[in-house]
Design a protein around this motif. Structure first.
Motif, PDB file in Angstrom:
ATOM      1  N   GLY A  61       0.814  -1.212   0.000  1.00 40.91           N
ATOM      2  CA  GLY A  61       0.000   0.000   0.000  1.00 40.91           C
ATOM      3  C   GLY A  61       0.844   1.257   0.000  1.00 40.91           C
ATOM      4  N   ALA A  62       1.978   1.236   0.713  1.00 43.38           N
ATOM      5  CA  ALA A  62       2.878   2.392   0.736  1.00 43.38           C
ATOM      6  C   ALA A  62       3.490   2.619  -0.642  1.00 43.38           C
ATOM      7  N   ARG A  63       3.826   1.549  -1.331  1.00 45.88           N
ATOM      8  CA  ARG A  63       4.405   1.701  -2.672  1.00 45.88           C
ATOM      9  C   ARG A  63       3.410   2.329  -3.640  1.00 45.88           C
ATOM     10  N   SER A  64       2.124   2.033  -3.476  1.00 48.68           N
ATOM     11  CA  SER A  64       1.118   2.587  -4.379  1.00 48.68           C
ATOM     12  C   SER A  64       0.699   3.999  -3.991  1.00 48.68           C
ATOM     13  N   GLN A  65       0.808   4.362  -2.700  1.00 49.50           N
ATOM     14  CA  GLN A  65       0.363   5.672  -2.240  1.00 49.50           C
ATOM     15  C   GLN A  65       1.480   6.694  -2.157  1.00 49.50           C
ATOM     16  N   GLY A  66       2.724   6.232  -2.033  1.00 47.91           N
ATOM     17  CA  GLY A  66       3.853   7.155  -2.034  1.00 47.91           C
ATOM     18  C   GLY A  66       3.853   8.083  -0.851  1.00 47.91           C
ATOM     19  N   ASN A  67       3.995   9.405  -1.115  1.00 50.17           N
ATOM     20  CA  ASN A  67       4.152  10.377  -0.033  1.00 50.17           C
ATOM     21  C   ASN A  67       2.897  10.544   0.812  1.00 50.17           C
ATOM     22  N   ARG A  68       1.753  10.071   0.340  1.00 53.38           N
ATOM     23  CA  ARG A  68       0.539  10.160   1.144  1.00 53.38           C
ATOM     24  C   ARG A  68       0.558   9.199   2.324  1.00 53.38           C
ATOM     25  N   ALA A 247      12.071   8.266   5.412  1.00 55.05           N
ATOM     26  CA  ALA A 247      11.122   9.187   4.778  1.00 55.05           C
ATOM     27  C   ALA A 247      11.782  10.485   4.325  1.00 55.05           C
ATOM     28  N   GLN A 248      13.053  10.449   3.943  1.00 53.23           N
ATOM     29  CA  GLN A 248      13.760  11.630   3.454  1.00 53.23           C
ATOM     30  C   GLN A 248      14.524  11.258   2.183  1.00 53.23           C
ATOM     31  N   ILE A 249      14.501  12.167   1.222  1.00 50.52           N
ATOM     32  CA  ILE A 249      15.186  11.919  -0.036  1.00 50.52           C
ATOM     33  C   ILE A 249      15.935  13.170  -0.472  1.00 50.52           C
ATOM     34  N   LEU A 276       9.795  25.511  -4.301  1.00 54.83           N
ATOM     35  CA  LEU A 276       8.513  24.921  -4.682  1.00 54.83           C
ATOM     36  C   LEU A 276       8.516  23.404  -4.441  1.00 54.83           C
ATOM     37  N   LEU A 277       9.612  22.742  -4.738  1.00 51.44           N
ATOM     38  CA  LEU A 277       9.704  21.300  -4.493  1.00 51.44           C
ATOM     39  C   LEU A 277       9.563  20.979  -3.010  1.00 51.44           C
ATOM     40  N   GLN A 278      10.248  21.741  -2.162  1.00 50.89           N
ATOM     41  CA  GLN A 278      10.199  21.459  -0.733  1.00 50.89           C
ATOM     42  C   GLN A 278       8.846  21.810  -0.115  1.00 50.89           C
ATOM     43  N   GLN A 279       8.131  22.778  -0.722  1.00 51.84           N
ATOM     44  CA  GLN A 279       6.798  23.098  -0.239  1.00 51.84           C
ATOM     45  C   GLN A 279       5.800  21.999  -0.589  1.00 51.84           C
ATOM     46  N   ARG A 280       5.908  21.460  -1.787  1.00 46.93           N
ATOM     47  CA  ARG A 280       4.959  20.445  -2.233  1.00 46.93           C
ATOM     48  C   ARG A 280       5.296  19.050  -1.729  1.00 46.93           C
ATOM     49  N   PHE A 281       6.580  18.779  -1.511  1.00 52.92           N
ATOM     50  CA  PHE A 281       7.003  17.437  -1.104  1.00 52.92           C
ATOM     51  C   PHE A 281       7.847  17.541   0.169  1.00 52.92           C
ATOM     52  N   PRO A 282       7.243  17.352   1.339  1.00 46.43           N
ATOM     53  CA  PRO A 282       7.995  17.481   2.603  1.00 46.43           C
ATOM     54  C   PRO A 282       9.137  16.474   2.728  1.00 46.43           C
ATOM     55  N   GLN A 283       9.040  15.340   2.025  1.00 53.84           N
ATOM     56  CA  GLN A 283      10.099  14.339   2.128  1.00 53.84           C
ATOM     57  C   GLN A 283      11.384  14.766   1.429  1.00 53.84           C
ATOM     58  N   VAL A 284      11.311  15.790   0.567  1.00 53.28           N
ATOM     59  CA  VAL A 284      12.503  16.289  -0.120  1.00 53.28           C
ATOM     60  C   VAL A 284      13.222  17.243   0.823  1.00 53.28           C
ATOM     61  N   THR A 285      14.300  16.791   1.416  1.00 53.28           N
ATOM     62  CA  THR A 285      15.021  17.598   2.412  1.00 53.28           C
ATOM     63  C   THR A 285      16.293  18.228   1.868  1.00 53.28           C
ATOM     64  N   LYS A 286      16.781  17.759   0.736  1.00 52.17           N
ATOM     65  CA  LYS A 286      18.016  18.311   0.178  1.00 52.17           C
ATOM     66  C   LYS A 286      17.915  18.302  -1.338  1.00 52.17           C
ATOM     67  N   ILE A 287      18.304  19.424  -1.959  1.00 49.43           N
ATOM     68  CA  ILE A 287      18.207  19.559  -3.423  1.00 49.43           C
ATOM     69  C   ILE A 287      19.501  20.152  -3.949  1.00 49.43           C
ATOM     70  N   GLN A 288      20.028  19.522  -4.960  1.00 52.41           N
ATOM     71  CA  GLN A 288      21.172  20.059  -5.697  1.00 52.41           C
ATOM     72  C   GLN A 288      20.684  20.425  -7.101  1.00 52.41           C
ATOM     73  N   MET A 289      20.531  21.738  -7.316  1.00 49.81           N
ATOM     74  CA  MET A 289      19.967  22.234  -8.569  1.00 49.81           C
ATOM     75  C   MET A 289      21.072  22.835  -9.425  1.00 49.81           C
ATOM     76  N   ILE A 290      21.215  22.326 -10.629  1.00 44.10           N
ATOM     77  CA  ILE A 290      22.200  22.818 -11.590  1.00 44.10           C
ATOM     78  C   ILE A 290      21.464  23.413 -12.780  1.00 44.10           C
ATOM     79  N   THR A 291      21.873  24.635 -13.178  1.00 44.91           N
ATOM     80  CA  THR A 291      21.279  25.275 -14.356  1.00 44.91           C
ATOM     81  C   THR A 291      22.273  25.265 -15.504  1.00 44.91           C
ATOM     82  N   ALA A 292      21.761  25.069 -16.700  1.00 40.41           N
ATOM     83  CA  ALA A 292      22.595  25.036 -17.906  1.00 40.41           C
ATOM     84  C   ALA A 292      21.850  25.749 -19.023  1.00 40.41           C
TER      85      ALA A 292
END
Length: 316
Positions: A61-68, A247-249, A276-292
């Motif tokens: 059930g967790a695999r099908s529901q994900g962050n919910r 529960a952290q990615i 925006l990612l961290q607001q919508r997905f609480p499990q996202v605790t660290k982001i490495q964003m690269i622009t090109a």
């Protein structure tokens, strides 16, 4: 597997879990009143079967529901540490009592009605298993777990039948040695309970976080769609999801932006996307964003190239 099959399989698992826990209570009560030590041990083994099947159902059930499923999975992880410890403790306590009875004197034979209880439970388990198999897709994780449970339940019931039957035969045939068979069968069933409890405990300690696994596998497109909503992002070139803990990615993202903007503007776009990612997905605790800079590539060219070259931009 479509949604209808998933719902039918989940319902069948719920029926199987409820059946296991109900049979565990019935076997325990019957074992106490009928004097069958093996039947009392089998009741604990049946409860362990229900816990194992419930565990598989929650994880699927967790695999099908994900962050919910985040909050429920956190309580589930604690529960799956406590339940095996309780099973192992009860089994060891009962083994200690049974060994004490072994040295205290000649044990008594159980009531013959105990055999009827075990056979009825065995038939009911078979019916529930056939019901689940008929409503689930072949080789599904839930059906595989139920198959293993069903097989282990058959072995446990056969031990109870053999122990109670030989003990009754020893009483009727006046063979004192056979009176210990029910007690010996109970010890073997308790050994199965301890083995199952240790297996559950090991899986709870060393397994990868089920929620993180679900988020990594099933929600990549949600992250991409969220990033693409940010003004200034043209495309998402790369997206990597890595687990950090319970529960952290962590997300590693590479986005393309307008090649004519400044570096400061590119950093602002990356910051907006990260927030925006961290607001919508609480499990996202660290982001490495690269622009090109965005590169159209052949056969397309920019408008600046057209000013210096009148050749067509598409192959003729």
């Amino acid at each position: 597997m479509n949604n209808v099959q998933v719902q039918r399989g989940s319902k069948a698992v719920s029926v199987a879990v409820a059946c296991d826990f109900t049979l565990a209570l019935v076997k325990g009560a019957a074992g106490m009143f009928l004097g069958s030590l093996a039947l009392m041990a089998d009741s604990l083994h049946t409860a362990a079967q229900g816990v194992t099947l419930w565990k598989t159902g929650v994880e699927e059930g967790a695999r099908s529901q994900g962050n919910r499923a985040g909050k429920r999975m956190q309580s589930y992880e604690v529960t799956m540490l406590l339940i095996p410890l309780v099973l192992i403790t009860l089994a060891l306590f009962m083994v200690y009592n049974r060994v004490g009875q072994l040295w205290s004197g000649s044990p008594e034979a159980p009531d013959s009605f105990a055999l009827i209880i075990v056979l009825a439970a065995l038939l009911l388990n078979e019916a529930v298993f056939r019901y689940h198999a008929g409503r689930s897709k072949a080789n599904s994780p839930l059906l595989q777990a139920h198959t293993r449970n069903h097989r282990a339940g058959i072995y446990s019931s056969l031990l109870v039948i053999a122990g109670a039957g030989l003990t009754l035969a020893g009483e009727y045939g006046e063979v004192p040695v056979l009176l210990y068979c029910d007690l010996a069968a109970s010890l073997m069933v308790y050994a199965l309970v301890i083995w199952r409890g240790l297996k559950l405990l090991r899986e709870a300690i060393y397994k990868e976080d089920i929620l993180v696994e679900a988020l990594c596998e099933d929600h990549g497109m949600d992250y991409v769609e969220t990033i693409q909503r940010v003004y200034g992002v043209i495309t998402v070139e790369e997206l990597k999801v890595q687990p950090l803990g319970s529960a952290q990615i962590q997300l590693e993202v590479k986005v393309s932006v307008n090649p004519l903007i400044t570096v400061i503007e590119a950093h602002e776009i990356a910051d907006r996307a990260s927030r925006l990612l961290q607001q919508r997905f609480p499990q996202v605790t660290k982001i490495q964003m690269i622009t090109a800079p965005y590169e159209t590539g052949y056969p397309y060219k920019s408008n600046m190239d057209l000013n210096d070259n009148n050749l067509p931009t598409l192959p003729q």
